[in-house]
Structures are given as C-alpha cells and as structure tokens.
Design an enzyme around this catalytic site. Structure first.
Site, PDB file in Angstrom:
ATOM      1  N   HIS A   1       4.123 -52.691  57.105  1.00 23.39           N
ATOM      2  CA  HIS A   1       5.566 -52.469  56.975  1.00 23.39           C
ATOM      3  C   HIS A   1       6.158 -52.042  58.318  1.00 23.39           C
ATOM      4  O   HIS A   1       5.529 -51.303  59.078  1.00 23.39           O
ATOM      5  CB  HIS A   1       5.845 -51.391  55.917  1.00 23.39           C
ATOM      6  CG  HIS A   1       5.829 -51.927  54.522  1.00 23.39           C
ATOM      7  ND1 HIS A   1       6.963 -52.189  53.812  1.00 23.39           N
ATOM      8  CD2 HIS A   1       4.792 -52.271  53.713  1.00 23.39           C
ATOM      9  CE1 HIS A   1       6.644 -52.666  52.624  1.00 23.39           C
ATOM     10  NE2 HIS A   1       5.325 -52.720  52.547  1.00 23.39           N
TER      11      HIS A   1
ATOM     12  N   PHE B   1       6.852 -44.739  57.837  1.00 18.31           N
ATOM     13  CA  PHE B   1       7.596 -44.182  56.703  1.00 18.31           C
ATOM     14  C   PHE B   1       8.116 -45.346  55.868  1.00 18.31           C
ATOM     15  O   PHE B   1       8.788 -46.248  56.372  1.00 18.31           O
ATOM     16  CB  PHE B   1       8.769 -43.338  57.206  1.00 18.31           C
ATOM     17  CG  PHE B   1       9.667 -42.841  56.107  1.00 18.31           C
ATOM     18  CD1 PHE B   1       9.276 -41.801  55.280  1.00 18.31           C
ATOM     19  CD2 PHE B   1      10.909 -43.433  55.889  1.00 18.31           C
ATOM     20  CE1 PHE B   1      10.104 -41.346  54.272  1.00 18.31           C
ATOM     21  CE2 PHE B   1      11.738 -42.993  54.881  1.00 18.31           C
ATOM     22  CZ  PHE B   1      11.341 -41.936  54.062  1.00 18.31           C
TER      23      PHE B   1
ATOM     24  N   VAL C   1      14.658 -48.862  50.422  1.00 24.23           N
ATOM     25  CA  VAL C   1      15.969 -48.525  50.955  1.00 24.23           C
ATOM     26  C   VAL C   1      17.107 -48.948  50.024  1.00 24.23           C
ATOM     27  O   VAL C   1      18.189 -48.362  50.061  1.00 24.23           O
ATOM     28  CB  VAL C   1      16.168 -49.150  52.361  1.00 24.23           C
ATOM     29  CG1 VAL C   1      15.215 -48.534  53.355  1.00 24.23           C
ATOM     30  CG2 VAL C   1      16.005 -50.660  52.312  1.00 24.23           C
TER      31      VAL C   1
END
Length: 470
Positions: free
Chosen positions: A371, A423, A427
């Site tokens: 990611h 992190f 979203v």
C-alpha cells in the site's frame, strides 16, 4: 468441490417489489394437485401399492399387492373431494392451477371437462404420481416426454407449467430442457418467482410450498384439525400482506389435494380462509400461468454477475487488484468453494478475506507494504493505482496545502519507522480531518496491535472497492 451449486443468496437483502397487477399487496395462488389414479398401484404397472399422503399415516408399500383401503382413499378424492372443491372455488370466483398427473387426468374425463369449463389452468404433475429419486436421468426424461404427450392428448394442449413433486436432483434441469415450460415449480426456496439459467436458457421458477399445504394433515406433527390449517394460512397471509403494504409484495402458494382438504371436516377451514382474504383489499388470486406472464413482462431475465462461472484468468484479471499489488489473493480465492452466494460484493469479499486471513504473517505484511503512503511521493508523482488515486481523492488528499502535505509526510515517516509498514485506513470512510486524527492516535499503538488494525483496514478497503466493481 470448488464450485458449490446450491444458491443460498437468491435476491439477497433487497428482493424486488413484485408489482402485482392493480397494485395488489399479495398474490395468493391456490394449487389443486390431481393425483387420483396416477399413484403407485400394480394396476398401473408399479411394483407395489401407494404409501404416501393418505389417511393411513405411516403406511408402507405392499409389494405385488393392491392395497384396497389406500385405493379407496384416493378414489374419494376423485369421486367426492374434487367436486366439493370445484363448487367452492367456482362459487368464490377464484380460478386455480391444477397440477395434473397425466395418467390420472386420462382416467378422469368429467373432472378434466369441469376444470376446463371453469377456466382453470391445468399444469403437468408428471406422468405418474411416483418417486423419481432413484430413476436414471434417461428414465425420468422418457416419463417427462410421455407426460407432455399424454397431457396434450387428454387436455387438448400442452402444459405450460411443470411440477413433479416427488422429484430427483435432475428434475428441474430435465423439465426445462425437454418441456420448454413457461415455469417450473419444483423448488420451495423463495416467496417470489425468479429466473435461473439452465443449459443456456432463461428458465422461470415459481416456487411451491410444503408448509401452506394440506399434505400436513397426512404427516406426523402436521395439522390435526381444520382450525390449525386455517390459523397457519391466516398467519402466513398476514405476514406477507404486511410486507406488501411496505412496498415488498410477495406470493403465497396454497397446496391442496382432493382426497385431503376435500373431506367435509377440513374443507370448511379452506372456505373460511377464502372468506378471510376476501375481506381485505389488494389481494390478487391468479392462476400460476398468470404469475408467470406477469413476471416475464415486469421482471424479465437480466444478465447477472457470475463469479462462480468465471475462468481463473478472468477472475484474477478482475479481482487481482482488489488487494493492492497482491494478485495472489485472488488466485487462491479462485480455488475456494465458490457458488451462487459469492456472486455479489459480500461473496467475493468473503473469499478474498479468507485467503488473506489464512496467509502467513509475512504474506500479509507484504500486502500492507504494497500500500502507498497517504498523500506521499507516489501520489505526487501520479504513480498510484487507479483505485488508490480515486480513494485518496475522495477524502481530498489530492488537494492538500503545503502545510498539510508536510504534516502527512512527517506522520508517514514516523509511522513506517516505528511499525515497518505504511499507515493504512479506508479513506472513503473519513474526511481529511478524521484521517489525521486516526493517523496521530494509531502512531502510538504497539506494532502487533497496529498490524491487526491495518489488516482489518485492508479488508475494509477491499470491500469498498468491490462495491464499486460489482
């Protein structure tokens, strides 16, 4: 087994509104099974006498012998029960669908004449009222074909609906392939008609019932009195009528047999139920063929998403990017036991999540590290995947001020330094301020705890992606 054929999903949590004619809140459909003269009997070339659905609860077949009492009970249905029910329904102005066993209809010319005069639909109930569970597909196919031929000969036209009843695992497919019926009813799995694909053909299924059915007068722990039957029918009607009032109209089937409900001590319960629904507005009492015609016009078959029928190549091509740069998740998910229940976002998400959860810690860590940082260098360089680009834009992360971008870069560096992976947060569930709040709070967590949280967020991101894809 990697492809499971049973369909536990159906219409899912949002079934369609039936949109019955005239805005009816419910369709109540009465079926009269005409089986008398088509049951097991050595006179009919069968090996033993009948033992099913009579006043003799617990009866067993008599090999090679006629069972006089059993025959007499079945005879009652033809001689008396049918005519009592004929007077009831014609008097009430309610047309019924007859599931007629072809060999029984051939032995009942007056009854067939009365059915036709009343404009009742005569659907097929097979060639003989026998159990097909041990028949070969070839033998059952031959009987279906002969049932259609004999039905046309006796009634004057081919049946448009089919219900075997004592069916095999092959019955629905065989009936669809051989008969080209407008509908088949050998299922009990829904309160609405539905379409299914059989050998490339769209087949309409109109489910039947074994609970709102007078057969329970002839089974252990069934109905012991007419009052029980009446109460059960009313309760079913009330529940479905309430759903229809809420814009979710359904269908109620009522199954009847001449020799069972046609008895004087039971028919009054049926009469009271007919009067009960007659006092309520918005009740449609069609024949089954009219339900089929309505459904075909109002809810025609549609092309549906079928993940369980995809090739491995297509499956991986479509879902390989759901877990960021980790196509192996989709590759392994393809090998799971997929079925109709997986033909939706929840189904594919379940399959992908199972693979991800059962993967080694190192493999899951690889997914986390695949990611991108939030609002990081890849975003600035426009090198994110299309999914990540859209997701970050949805929270306004593509339009940060210099100060905001600086803060994200600072947090990204601190988080990766402490935990060893970026992190990760879904979203789309948050705005920019909320993301920053979670970012700062989670930075302080222990790495083991944060690993679990990040994995859950990866699954959440996958679910949101699937909801857009499917």
């Amino acid at each position: 087994m990697t492809r499971y054929p049973r369909d536990f999903r159906g219409y899912g949590p949002t079934p369609p509104d039936a949109k019955w004619p005239g805005g009816a809140r419910i369709a109540v459909q009465f079926v009269l099974n005409y089986e008398e003269g088509g049951e097991n009997n050595i006179l009919h070339g069968d090996a033993a006498s009948e033992a099913f659905l009579s006043e003799i609860v617990g009866a067993v077949p008599w090999p090679g012998q006629r069972h006089w009492n059993m025959e007499s009970i079945y005879d009652y249905g033809a001689r008396a029960g049918f005519w009592r029910l004929h007077r009831l329904f014609t008097g009430a102005g309610i047309p019924v669908t007859v599931y007629g066993v072809a060999s029984a209809l051939a032995r009942a010319p007056e009854q067939v004449e009365a059915m036709k005069a009343a404009n009742w639909e005569i659907a097929s109930h097979g060639l003989k009222w026998i159990d097909y569970k041990d028949h070969t597909a070839a033998a059952e196919s031959a009987d279906i074909a002969e049932a259609i031929r004999l039905h046309r000969e006796v009634v004057g036209e081919a049946p448009r609906g089919w219900y075997t009843g004592r069916s095999s695992i092959n019955t629905v497919a065989l009936a669809s392939e051989i008969g080209g019926f407008d509908y088949i009813s050998d299922t009990y799995d829904d309160d609405l008609p539905y379409w299914t694909q059989i050998a490339g053909r769209d087949q309409l299924i109109i489910p039947y019932t074994l609970d709102c059915n007078d057969m329970r007068f002839a089974t252990p722990q069934g109905f012991n009195s007419g009052d029980q039957f009446y109460t059960y029918l009313c309760d079913t009607f009330d529940a479905l009528y309430a759903e229809g009032a809420a814009g979710n109209a359904k269908m109620m089937s009522v199954g009847l047999h001449c020799r069972l409900i046609g008895r004087p001590g039971r028919v009054q319960a049926l009469k009271r139920f007919i009067e009960y629904i007659g006092r309520v507005e918005g009740v449609w009492t069609p024949r089954r063929i009219e339900i089929a015609n309505h459904w075909r016009e109002t809810h025609p078959p549609k092309s549906i998403f079928r993940a369980d029928l995809m090739t491995r190549e297509d499956f991986v091509a479509r879902f390989g990017g759901v877990y960021e740069h980790s196509a192996w998740v989709a590759e392994r998910a393809f090998d799971l036991e997929l079925g109709p229940a997986h033909n939706c976002a929840a189904g594919i998400h379940s399959a992908l999540s199972r693979v991800f959860r059962s993967a080694s810690p190192a493999e899951r860590l690889g997914v986390l590290r695949a990611h991108p940082d939030l609002a990081g260098k890849l975003a600035v360089a426009k090198r994110l995947t299309a999914e990540s680009t859209s997701e970050q834009a949805s929270a306004g992360l593509d339009a940060l001020t210099d100060a905001e971008r600086s803060r994200f870069e600072e947090l990204n560096t601190a988080y990766v330094t402490k935990h060893g992976f970026p992190f990760i947060i879904a979203v789309k569930d948050h705005d920019k301020a909320g993301i920053l709040k979670h970012f700062q709070a989670r930075l302080a967590n222990a790495t083991a705890s944060e690993f679990d949280t990040a994995c859950k967020q990866v699954e959440r991101i996958a679910r949101l992606r699937l909801e857009e894809m499917i």
